[in-house]
Motif scaffolding. Structure first.
Motif, PDB file in Angstrom:
ATOM      1  N   TYR A  82       0.857  -1.187   0.000  1.00 38.40           N
ATOM      2  CA  TYR A  82       0.000   0.000   0.000  1.00 38.40           C
ATOM      3  C   TYR A  82       0.886   1.227   0.000  1.00 38.40           C
ATOM      4  O   TYR A  82       1.688   1.431   0.909  1.00 38.40           O
ATOM      5  N   PRO A  84       0.682   5.099   0.117  1.00 43.00           N
ATOM      6  CA  PRO A  84      -0.181   6.269   0.296  1.00 43.00           C
ATOM      7  C   PRO A  84       0.129   7.403  -0.675  1.00 43.00           C
ATOM      8  O   PRO A  84      -0.763   8.146  -1.075  1.00 43.00           O
ATOM      9  N   ASN A 155     -12.207   1.259   0.627  1.00 40.24           N
ATOM     10  CA  ASN A 155     -11.843   2.612   0.222  1.00 40.24           C
ATOM     11  C   ASN A 155     -13.150   3.390   0.099  1.00 40.24           C
ATOM     12  O   ASN A 155     -13.887   3.231  -0.870  1.00 40.24           O
ATOM     13  N   ASP A 195      -2.920  13.616   5.412  1.00 43.19           N
ATOM     14  CA  ASP A 195      -3.000  12.180   5.662  1.00 43.19           C
ATOM     15  C   ASP A 195      -2.990  11.928   7.164  1.00 43.19           C
ATOM     16  O   ASP A 195      -2.146  12.469   7.884  1.00 43.19           O
ATOM     17  N   GLU A 196      -3.920  11.107   7.621  1.00 41.83           N
ATOM     18  CA  GLU A 196      -3.972  10.711   9.028  1.00 41.83           C
ATOM     19  C   GLU A 196      -3.953   9.185   9.103  1.00 41.83           C
ATOM     20  O   GLU A 196      -4.638   8.516   8.335  1.00 41.83           O
ATOM     21  N   PHE A 197      -3.169   8.641  10.034  1.00 40.81           N
ATOM     22  CA  PHE A 197      -3.091   7.192  10.220  1.00 40.81           C
ATOM     23  C   PHE A 197      -3.483   6.838  11.653  1.00 40.81           C
ATOM     24  O   PHE A 197      -3.020   7.454  12.601  1.00 40.81           O
ATOM     25  N   ALA A 219      -5.322  -0.779  10.027  1.00 40.40           N
ATOM     26  CA  ALA A 219      -4.844   0.601   9.947  1.00 40.40           C
ATOM     27  C   ALA A 219      -5.923   1.399   9.232  1.00 40.40           C
ATOM     28  O   ALA A 219      -6.488   0.944   8.235  1.00 40.40           O
ATOM     29  N   HIS A 221      -6.438   4.826   7.246  1.00 37.75           N
ATOM     30  CA  HIS A 221      -5.748   5.924   6.581  1.00 37.75           C
ATOM     31  C   HIS A 221      -6.805   6.881   6.045  1.00 37.75           C
ATOM     32  O   HIS A 221      -7.570   6.536   5.143  1.00 37.75           O
ATOM     33  N   VAL A 223      -7.612  10.442   4.196  1.00 31.33           N
ATOM     34  CA  VAL A 223      -7.031  11.465   3.327  1.00 31.33           C
ATOM     35  C   VAL A 223      -8.081  12.544   3.087  1.00 31.33           C
ATOM     36  O   VAL A 223      -9.185  12.241   2.619  1.00 31.33           O
ATOM     37  N   ASN A 238      -9.535   4.720   4.197  1.00 30.20           N
ATOM     38  CA  ASN A 238      -9.062   3.417   3.759  1.00 30.20           C
ATOM     39  C   ASN A 238      -8.861   2.525   4.979  1.00 30.20           C
ATOM     40  O   ASN A 238      -8.175   2.915   5.927  1.00 30.20           O
ATOM     41  N   ILE A 247       2.712  -1.202   4.401  1.00 34.44           N
ATOM     42  CA  ILE A 247       2.581   0.211   4.045  1.00 34.44           C
ATOM     43  C   ILE A 247       3.973   0.741   3.694  1.00 34.44           C
ATOM     44  O   ILE A 247       4.882   0.734   4.518  1.00 34.44           O
ATOM     45  N   TYR A 249       6.026   4.010   2.239  1.00 36.91           N
ATOM     46  CA  TYR A 249       5.909   5.456   2.007  1.00 36.91           C
ATOM     47  C   TYR A 249       7.243   5.988   1.505  1.00 36.91           C
ATOM     48  O   TYR A 249       8.276   5.836   2.161  1.00 36.91           O
TER      49      TYR A 249
END
Length: 254
Positions: A82, A84, A155, A195-197, A219, A221, A223, A238, A247, A249
């Protein structure tokens, strides 16, 4: 009580620890069937119910799956990578392949998805991010993504109704160029995103949509996309099961 590596454990936990070691070491390979309850009971000198309890721990951890009436098997984990940061990059040239499908197909696996679109009253968390009133109608575009028929993530995108009213975003069909470009074509190009996780246990609805076993964390995620003038026009959530994703990045040093 019995000991495992010098630690005193109930018999069922010792059985689980032993089998867990076999799985992580590769002695029991993905897809391989575990010994039967009777065989394990004889090996460890316990009752079959004790074996059942030990194997149940591994099922809850997502390491083992039950396939009645055949028995228990080591779960075959095929992680999805994944990324992001990928959503802000251009779509693939091939129109019938979105980024997700292109990635999975290149790995020799079969991707698919379901799409549902509805008008919903904005819950508090979505309303806050889209800067609308709680309970105001917004458009929810909900997708479940699959690899080889197994659900791997959800999603769910939310849009202000006045932004996407009567547009293709309100149709439950794939948009080959992506909803971000569709928003841009409507005059709402996104210039930045937050973006927040979060990592937590799934809600009952999430567990049902993703067919999650007990004890599987996810998790989240989120956006939120903003136009150049600072208006939020998209909030996407997500849900990524912890046993099905890596994940990744990518960052550039400034």
């Amino acid at each position: 009580m019995d000991t495992f590596r010098g630690v005193t454990l109930p018999a069922y936990q010792r059985i689980a620890a032993n089998l867990r070691d076999r799985i992580t070491s590769g002695a029991l390979a993905p897809g391989q069937q575990l010994p039967t309850e009777q065989e394990l009971a004889e090996e460890f000198g316990v009752a079959r119910q004790t074996v059942r309890n030990g194997v149940g721990l591994l099922v809850a951890e997502g390491l083992v799956v039950s396939r009645r009436p055949h028995g228990h098997f080591v779960r075959q984990l095929e992680h999805m990578i994944y990324r992001p940061q990928a959503e802000s990059r251009p779509q693939p040239v091939t129109p019938e392949m979105d980024r997700y499908c292109q990635q999975i197909t290149s790995e020799g696996r079969e991707p698919s998805q379901t799409i549902e679109v509805s008008l919903i009253k904005a819950p508090a968390d979505i309303a806050k991010r889209l800067e609308v009133s709680e309970g105001e109608l917004v458009v929810a575009r909900r997708r479940v993504r699959f690899i080889n028929g197994e659900p791997v993530n959800t999603n769910d995108s939310h849009f202000p109704l006045d932004v996407v009213r009567d547009s293709e975003i309100m149709s439950p069909a794939d948009i080959p160029r992506g909803t971000n470009q569709a928003l841009a074509d409507l005059g709402f190009a996104q210039a930045r995103a937050i973006d927040e996780f979060f990592v937590r246990m799934p809600t009952p609805e999430e567990a049902q949509r993703l067919q999650l076993g007990a004890g599987t964390p996810v998790a989240l995620h989120i956006v939120t996309g903003y136009t150049q003038d600072g208006r939020p026009v998209r909030c996407t959530a997500n849900i990524l099961p912890g046993d099905r994703h890596v994940i990744v990045y990518e960052r550039a040093w400034e």
